[in-house]
Design a protein around this motif. Structure first.
Motif, PDB file in Angstrom:
ATOM      1  N   ARG A  85      -5.791 -10.331  -4.004  1.00 49.37           N
ATOM      2  CA  ARG A  85      -7.160 -10.357  -4.540  1.00 49.37           C
ATOM      3  C   ARG A  85      -7.433  -9.000  -5.167  1.00 49.37           C
ATOM      4  NH1 ARG A  85     -11.352  -9.390   0.588  1.00 49.37           N
ATOM      5  NH2 ARG A  85     -10.621  -7.279   0.989  1.00 49.37           N
ATOM      6  N   SER A  88     -10.176  -3.862  -2.730  1.00 50.29           N
ATOM      7  CA  SER A  88     -11.499  -3.470  -2.251  1.00 50.29           C
ATOM      8  C   SER A  88     -11.909  -2.144  -2.883  1.00 50.29           C
ATOM      9  CB  SER A  88     -11.473  -3.328  -0.727  1.00 50.29           C
ATOM     10  OG  SER A  88     -12.605  -2.599  -0.288  1.00 50.29           O
ATOM     11  N   LEU A  91     -12.091   0.123   0.909  1.00 57.05           N
ATOM     12  CA  LEU A  91     -10.912   0.227   1.773  1.00 57.05           C
ATOM     13  C   LEU A  91      -9.670   0.631   1.001  1.00 57.05           C
ATOM     14  CD1 LEU A  91      -9.888  -0.573   4.720  1.00 57.05           C
ATOM     15  CD2 LEU A  91      -9.130  -2.692   3.637  1.00 57.05           C
ATOM     16  N   PHE A 176      -7.063 -10.497   7.037  1.00 60.21           N
ATOM     17  CA  PHE A 176      -6.426  -9.574   7.987  1.00 60.21           C
ATOM     18  C   PHE A 176      -4.937  -9.887   8.151  1.00 60.21           C
ATOM     19  CE2 PHE A 176     -10.838  -8.598   8.935  1.00 60.21           C
ATOM     20  CZ  PHE A 176     -10.783  -7.219   9.040  1.00 60.21           C
ATOM     21  N   SER A 238     -16.744  -6.753   0.618  1.00 61.58           N
ATOM     22  CA  SER A 238     -16.313  -5.916   1.757  1.00 61.58           C
ATOM     23  C   SER A 238     -17.093  -6.274   3.019  1.00 61.58           C
ATOM     24  CB  SER A 238     -16.494  -4.430   1.440  1.00 61.58           C
ATOM     25  OG  SER A 238     -15.521  -4.004   0.508  1.00 61.58           O
ATOM     26  N   THR A 241     -15.722  -9.511   4.320  1.00 66.64           N
ATOM     27  CA  THR A 241     -14.349  -9.431   4.834  1.00 66.64           C
ATOM     28  C   THR A 241     -14.307  -8.647   6.138  1.00 66.64           C
ATOM     29  OG1 THR A 241     -13.649  -9.254   2.522  1.00 66.64           O
ATOM     30  CG2 THR A 241     -11.967  -8.921   4.201  1.00 66.64           C
ATOM     31  N   ALA A 242     -14.987  -7.509   6.142  1.00 62.54           N
ATOM     32  CA  ALA A 242     -14.833  -6.562   7.252  1.00 62.54           C
ATOM     33  C   ALA A 242     -15.850  -6.772   8.351  1.00 62.54           C
ATOM     34  CB  ALA A 242     -14.943  -5.132   6.717  1.00 62.54           C
ATOM     35  N   THR A 246     -14.067  -8.849  12.733  1.00 62.95           N
ATOM     36  CA  THR A 246     -13.990  -7.600  13.509  1.00 62.95           C
ATOM     37  C   THR A 246     -15.006  -7.601  14.646  1.00 62.95           C
ATOM     38  OG1 THR A 246     -15.490  -6.718  11.871  1.00 62.95           O
ATOM     39  CG2 THR A 246     -13.153  -6.155  11.618  1.00 62.95           C
ATOM     40  N   VAL A 289      -9.000  -3.872  15.500  1.00 61.24           N
ATOM     41  CA  VAL A 289      -8.124  -3.620  14.347  1.00 61.24           C
ATOM     42  C   VAL A 289      -6.940  -2.807  14.865  1.00 61.24           C
ATOM     43  CG1 VAL A 289      -7.886  -2.536  12.082  1.00 61.24           C
ATOM     44  CG2 VAL A 289     -10.018  -3.703  12.672  1.00 61.24           C
ATOM     45  N   PHE A 292      -3.120  -0.168  10.419  1.00 56.08           N
ATOM     46  CA  PHE A 292      -3.302  -0.055   8.979  1.00 56.08           C
ATOM     47  C   PHE A 292      -2.191   0.803   8.414  1.00 56.08           C
ATOM     48  CE2 PHE A 292      -7.877  -1.482   8.790  1.00 56.08           C
ATOM     49  CZ  PHE A 292      -7.618  -2.481   7.886  1.00 56.08           C
TER      50      PHE A 292
HETATM   51  C1  8QM Z   1     -11.150  -3.661   7.923  1.00 55.01           C
HETATM   52  O1  8QM Z   1     -12.637  -5.590   2.051  1.00 55.01           O
HETATM   53  C2  8QM Z   1     -12.878  -4.503   2.562  1.00 55.01           C
HETATM   54  O2  8QM Z   1     -13.438  -3.597   1.963  1.00 55.01           O
HETATM   55  C3  8QM Z   1     -12.455  -4.283   3.973  1.00 55.01           C
HETATM   56  C4  8QM Z   1     -11.668  -5.209   4.627  1.00 55.01           C
HETATM   57  C5  8QM Z   1     -11.246  -4.993   5.913  1.00 55.01           C
HETATM   58  C6  8QM Z   1     -11.628  -3.855   6.570  1.00 55.01           C
HETATM   59  C7  8QM Z   1     -12.418  -2.909   5.934  1.00 55.01           C
HETATM   60  C8  8QM Z   1     -12.828  -3.121   4.628  1.00 55.01           C
HETATM   61  C9  8QM Z   1     -11.238  -2.500   8.715  1.00 55.01           C
HETATM   62  C10 8QM Z   1     -12.074  -3.670   9.077  1.00 55.01           C
END
Ligand code: 8QM
Length: 403
Positions: A85, A88, A91, A176, A238, A241-242, A246, A289, A292
């Protein structure tokens, strides 16, 4: 030969697969082995270097100049392969591009901006807990509380309409997984990528969002010129997604912690001001999480090992959060310790910008429970759900005694 190379160490090599479903379901033994192997370990299976000790993970996280995010924070290197995709804006970006979106979101999600939500979410949590307790004293706390609460609270705060919210968790699970290798967990969801991405992208548009949520505030920042019109929908994305999986798995971690540590539940009931510590300690202890990646911008030497430019470094946040070099009795969930300094929210310029939102959700849910539940214990074996990045849950059977 340069001085650095002459003295370069060959790091210990491991052929372990951190993304093997068996390992994902029980990562502790691998984490310990990697921490003990050395400050840097080479993972031959993926041709990456890995950090599992707190000192090195922390150092890499705060050194954004030498450990970049713009090449992606998963195994895939965006300089050489296309992302599933558009990257971000937060991120997967470095300064200076990263800074405007970060500033905008930091303002919107800062504690003063969340004051009104505290009252709303306290009521939402009380209502939910009352409903659950009215029906039974034994229930699956993963679905009934850890999933149900954020899904009642967060999408409303973003300003999403009522339809299609069931897409949020599958989208997050997919996102994720995508930070890991293209293993069975990724291919199992491949048939839903287009559908779920289309739904999420549609709901990042200004027209899809209510006028008073986080989403509308992001678009207002674009109107002021603080963001470009290309960045605005990505910043909303974001949040989507985040901000869901989480918190779901973070809340599950809290519930699992108090169910398996009855003395800490009593302590929490007696001293409600410990709720925030409880949340951070649960994030340290479980690390929702787990991992990374970063990418070296130049040849970087860590503890004598040279990590070549343009290669990936895997940071084990979960292992760092249980490093005995940093935490006494690290495997203990302990409300008398100070969990600050854990890397469960990351560290440095990318440190979780939504952590105040997550903390507020945890505070609302734990407070509602503490006021109504005297005892809380496991009513069966909890089940985990394998994900390439998240320490996720499938079910958490609990039995409670009201009072
Ligand atoms: C994780 O899409 C994003 O900006 C984004 C996706 C996943 C995370 C953070 C940002 C850390 C939780």
């Amino acid at each position: 030969m340069t001085e650095a190379l002459e003295h370069a160490l060959v790091p210990p090599v491991s052929d372990a697969d951190p993304f093997d479903p068996e390992v994902l379901l029980d990562p502790g033994p691998l984490h310990q082995a990697l921490r003990e192997a050395g400050p840097v370990v080479y993972l031959s299976r993926y041709d990456v270097h890995a950090l599992a000790r707190h000192e090195q993970v922390h150092a890499a996280l705060v050194d954004w100049q030498r450990f970049e995010s713009g090449a992606g924070v998963g195994l895939a290197n965006f300089r050489h392969e296309k992302s599933w995709r558009p990257p971000s804006a937060l991120l997967e970006a470095d300064p200076p591009l990263h800074d405007a979106p970060r500033r905008v979101l930091r303002e919107i999600l800062a504690p003063p901006a969340l004051r009104r939500l505290r009252t709303t979410w306290a009521a939402t949590a009380e209502e939910l807990v009352d409903q659950v307790l009215a029906e039974a004293t034994e229930f699956d706390a993963f679905t009934a509380l850890a999933e149900a609460f954020p899904l009642r609270a967060f999408p409303d705060a973003v300003g999403l309409g009522p339809d299609g919210r069931e897409n949020l968790l599958p989208y997050g699970n997919m996102a994720f997984n995508s930070f890991g290798p293209r293993n069975d967990l990724v291919t199992a969801d491949a048939h839903r990528v287009a559908e779920l991405s289309a739904w999420v992208n549609l709901h990042c548009a200004r027209e899809a969002l209510s006028e008073d949520g986080f989403g509308a505030q992001i678009w207002a920042a674009a109107d002021r010129g603080d963001l470009t019109c290309e960045q605005a929908p990505l910043v909303v994305r974001s949040l989507l997604t985040a901000g869901v999986d989480t918190t779901v798995h973070g809340l599950a971690a809290c519930l699992y912690a108090v169910a398996t540590h009855p003395e800490e539940w009593q302590r929490l009931r007696q001293r409600p001001e410990l709720t925030r510590t409880a949340f951070d300690e649960a994030v340290r202890w479980q690390s929702p999480v787990q991992t990374f990646f970063r990418t070296a911008t130049t040849d970087v030497t860590i503890a004598g090992t040279v990590i070549p430019a343009d290669t990936k470094i895997l940071m084990f946040l979960g292992a760092a959060n249980r490093d005995p070099r940093r935490w006494p009795d690290p495997d203990r969930f302990d409300l008398t310790r100070d969990p600050s300094g854990h890397v469960g929210f990351g560290m440095g310029i990318h440190q979780c910008v939504g952590q105040h939102v997550a903390r507020l959700e945890a505070e609302a849910l734990l407070t509602a429970l503490a006021c109504r539940v005297e005892r809380i214990e496991l009513a069966g074996t909890p089940r985990r759900h394998p994900n390439n990045t998240l320490r996720s849950w499938e079910s958490l059977p609990l039995r409670v005694k009201k009072g």
